[in-house]
Design a protein around this motif. Structure first.
Motif, PDB file in Angstrom:
ATOM      1  N   LYS A   1       0.830  -1.199   0.000  1.00 26.46           N
ATOM      2  CA  LYS A   1       0.000   0.000   0.000  1.00 26.46           C
ATOM      3  C   LYS A   1       0.867   1.253   0.000  1.00 26.46           C
ATOM      4  O   LYS A   1       1.931   1.288   0.619  1.00 26.46           O
ATOM      5  N   ARG A   2       0.378   2.272  -0.705  1.00 21.26           N
ATOM      6  CA  ARG A   2       1.110   3.532  -0.834  1.00 21.26           C
ATOM      7  C   ARG A   2       0.825   4.396   0.382  1.00 21.26           C
ATOM      8  O   ARG A   2      -0.327   4.698   0.685  1.00 21.26           O
ATOM      9  N   PRO A   3       1.871   4.838   1.105  1.00 14.19           N
ATOM     10  CA  PRO A   3       1.621   5.713   2.249  1.00 14.19           C
ATOM     11  C   PRO A   3       1.197   7.097   1.762  1.00 14.19           C
ATOM     12  O   PRO A   3       1.690   7.605   0.762  1.00 14.19           O
ATOM     13  N   GLY A   4       0.269   7.691   2.438  1.00 13.73           N
ATOM     14  CA  GLY A   4      -0.198   9.030   2.069  1.00 13.73           C
ATOM     15  C   GLY A   4      -1.139   9.029   0.879  1.00 13.73           C
ATOM     16  O   GLY A   4      -1.312  10.055   0.236  1.00 13.73           O
ATOM     17  N   ALA A   5      -1.742   7.885   0.550  1.00 16.96           N
ATOM     18  CA  ALA A   5      -2.694   7.830  -0.560  1.00 16.96           C
ATOM     19  C   ALA A   5      -3.918   8.652  -0.181  1.00 16.96           C
ATOM     20  O   ALA A   5      -4.459   8.527   0.915  1.00 16.96           O
ATOM     21  N   GLN A   6      -4.344   9.496  -1.100  1.00 16.71           N
ATOM     22  CA  GLN A   6      -5.431  10.417  -0.796  1.00 16.71           C
ATOM     23  C   GLN A   6      -6.779   9.741  -0.983  1.00 16.71           C
ATOM     24  O   GLN A   6      -6.981   8.968  -1.918  1.00 16.71           O
ATOM     25  N   ASP A   7      -7.706  10.070  -0.115  1.00 15.95           N
ATOM     26  CA  ASP A   7      -9.046   9.518  -0.198  1.00 15.95           C
ATOM     27  C   ASP A   7      -9.928  10.464  -1.000  1.00 15.95           C
ATOM     28  O   ASP A   7      -9.959  11.661  -0.747  1.00 15.95           O
ATOM     29  N   PHE A   8     -10.638   9.928  -1.970  1.00 13.79           N
ATOM     30  CA  PHE A   8     -11.594  10.684  -2.776  1.00 13.79           C
ATOM     31  C   PHE A   8     -12.777   9.774  -3.036  1.00 13.79           C
ATOM     32  O   PHE A   8     -12.716   8.576  -2.765  1.00 13.79           O
ATOM     33  N   ASN A   9     -13.848  10.329  -3.547  1.00 16.43           N
ATOM     34  CA  ASN A   9     -15.081   9.581  -3.718  1.00 16.43           C
ATOM     35  C   ASN A   9     -15.462   9.483  -5.187  1.00 16.43           C
ATOM     36  O   ASN A   9     -14.975  10.242  -6.023  1.00 16.43           O
ATOM     37  N   VAL A  10     -16.373   8.578  -5.474  1.00 26.53           N
ATOM     38  CA  VAL A  10     -16.923   8.463  -6.818  1.00 26.53           C
ATOM     39  C   VAL A  10     -17.735   9.727  -7.098  1.00 26.53           C
ATOM     40  O   VAL A  10     -18.465  10.217  -6.235  1.00 26.53           O
TER      41      VAL A  10
ATOM     42  N   ALA B   1      -4.485  -3.740  -1.634  1.00 23.21           N
ATOM     43  CA  ALA B   1      -3.412  -3.344  -2.548  1.00 23.21           C
ATOM     44  C   ALA B   1      -3.855  -3.398  -3.998  1.00 23.21           C
ATOM     45  O   ALA B   1      -3.254  -2.771  -4.854  1.00 23.21           O
ATOM     46  N   ARG B   2      -4.915  -4.136  -4.295  1.00 21.14           N
ATOM     47  CA  ARG B   2      -5.382  -4.293  -5.675  1.00 21.14           C
ATOM     48  C   ARG B   2      -6.424  -3.261  -6.085  1.00 21.14           C
ATOM     49  O   ARG B   2      -7.000  -3.370  -7.159  1.00 21.14           O
ATOM     50  N   GLN B   3      -6.680  -2.288  -5.273  1.00 22.37           N
ATOM     51  CA  GLN B   3      -7.743  -1.321  -5.544  1.00 22.37           C
ATOM     52  C   GLN B   3      -7.408  -0.466  -6.774  1.00 22.37           C
ATOM     53  O   GLN B   3      -6.276  -0.027  -6.954  1.00 22.37           O
ATOM     54  N   THR B   4      -8.420  -0.229  -7.617  1.00 23.01           N
ATOM     55  CA  THR B   4      -8.258   0.616  -8.797  1.00 23.01           C
ATOM     56  C   THR B   4      -9.389   1.634  -8.843  1.00 23.01           C
ATOM     57  O   THR B   4     -10.430   1.448  -8.203  1.00 23.01           O
ATOM     58  N   PHE B   5      -9.183   2.706  -9.616  1.00 26.11           N
ATOM     59  CA  PHE B   5     -10.251   3.665  -9.862  1.00 26.11           C
ATOM     60  C   PHE B   5     -10.199   4.084 -11.317  1.00 26.11           C
ATOM     61  O   PHE B   5      -9.140   4.109 -11.936  1.00 26.11           O
ATOM     62  N   THR B   6     -11.379   4.379 -11.869  1.00 25.68           N
ATOM     63  CA  THR B   6     -11.500   4.751 -13.274  1.00 25.68           C
ATOM     64  C   THR B   6     -11.845   6.225 -13.366  1.00 25.68           C
ATOM     65  O   THR B   6     -12.759   6.695 -12.691  1.00 25.68           O
ATOM     66  N   VAL B   7     -11.113   6.948 -14.228  1.00 25.35           N
ATOM     67  CA  VAL B   7     -11.344   8.372 -14.440  1.00 25.35           C
ATOM     68  C   VAL B   7     -11.744   8.574 -15.891  1.00 25.35           C
ATOM     69  O   VAL B   7     -11.118   8.030 -16.796  1.00 25.35           O
ATOM     70  N   ARG B   8     -12.814   9.348 -16.111  1.00 25.74           N
ATOM     71  CA  ARG B   8     -13.312   9.608 -17.459  1.00 25.74           C
ATOM     72  C   ARG B   8     -13.225  11.092 -17.759  1.00 25.74           C
ATOM     73  O   ARG B   8     -13.579  11.923 -16.939  1.00 25.74           O
ATOM     74  N   LYS B   9     -12.740  11.405 -18.963  1.00 25.52           N
ATOM     75  CA  LYS B   9     -12.709  12.788 -19.415  1.00 25.52           C
ATOM     76  C   LYS B   9     -13.169  12.826 -20.864  1.00 25.52           C
ATOM     77  O   LYS B   9     -13.178  11.809 -21.554  1.00 25.52           O
ATOM     78  N   ILE B  10     -13.543  14.008 -21.315  1.00 24.57           N
ATOM     79  CA  ILE B  10     -13.928  14.213 -22.701  1.00 24.57           C
ATOM     80  C   ILE B  10     -12.763  14.932 -23.380  1.00 24.57           C
ATOM     81  O   ILE B  10     -12.394  16.035 -22.980  1.00 24.57           O
TER      82      ILE B  10
ATOM     83  N   ASN C   1      -2.762   2.211  -5.488  1.00 25.55           N
ATOM     84  CA  ASN C   1      -1.516   2.194  -4.721  1.00 25.55           C
ATOM     85  C   ASN C   1      -0.275   2.205  -5.606  1.00 25.55           C
ATOM     86  O   ASN C   1       0.795   1.803  -5.177  1.00 25.55           O
ATOM     87  N   SER C   2      -0.404   2.668  -6.834  1.00 23.43           N
ATOM     88  CA  SER C   2       0.724   2.684  -7.751  1.00 23.43           C
ATOM     89  C   SER C   2       1.786   3.681  -7.299  1.00 23.43           C
ATOM     90  O   SER C   2       1.473   4.814  -6.925  1.00 23.43           O
TER      91      SER C   2
END
Length: 148
Positions: A12-21, A54-63, A76-77
């Motif tokens: 796990k990456r220390p200091g990983a920021q928490d954000f929401n969907v 450690a396997r957590q991912t998030f998807t970001v969408r832009k136009i 945690n990259s």
């Protein structure tokens, strides 16, 4: 099973920021091209968060130029320098896949407003910046030590 959990905790990456969907975020991602490194900023709406640990991912969408582009980032990259929240979103779903079919104003997400929200947002972004600076200084110190 306990061995796997202990290994994942070290990943796990220390200091990983928490954000929401639903939040609009800027992901500062380190790109390595040969010997050079640069930081690329990817700004968009967080569509989903998947998995845990450690396997957590998030998807970001832009136009981009009228075309929807999605990118999946490992949470945690070590290549993620920081994640800065631009606008906190107000959503009622855990996965915002319905935004893929929306165009223009329909693809917008409501923004959370208020003094407490703004204060918490500024505190989160300041913590993310401080963690990124500390990580960069540690990397520079390790590189200087390796040269000596």
């Amino acid at each position: 099973m306990d061995l796997i959990k202990t290994i994942e905790e070290t990943q796990k990456r220390p200091g990983a920021q928490d954000f929401n969907v639903g939040d609009t975020v800027k992901v500062y991602f380190k790109i390595i091209e040969g010997k050079t490194e640069r930081v690329q900023i990817y700004e968009g709406i967080v569509l989903c968060k998947k998995n845990a640990g450690a396997r957590q991912t998030f998807t970001v969408r832009k136009i981009s130029y009228g075309v929807g582009v999605e990118r999946v980032f490992p949470y945690n990259s070590p290549r993620i320098v920081k994640v800065e929240i631009v606008r906190p979103g107000k959503v009622r779903r855990a996965k915002l896949y319905y935004l893929r079919d929306k165009i223009g104003k329909d693809a917008k997400v409501k923004t959370l407003v208020g003094a407490k929200v703004t204060e918490a947002l500024n505190a989160r972004n300041a913590a993310a910046t401080a963690a990124a600076v500390a990580k960069e200084e540690a990397a520079k110190a390790a590189a200087a030590e390796a040269q000596n």
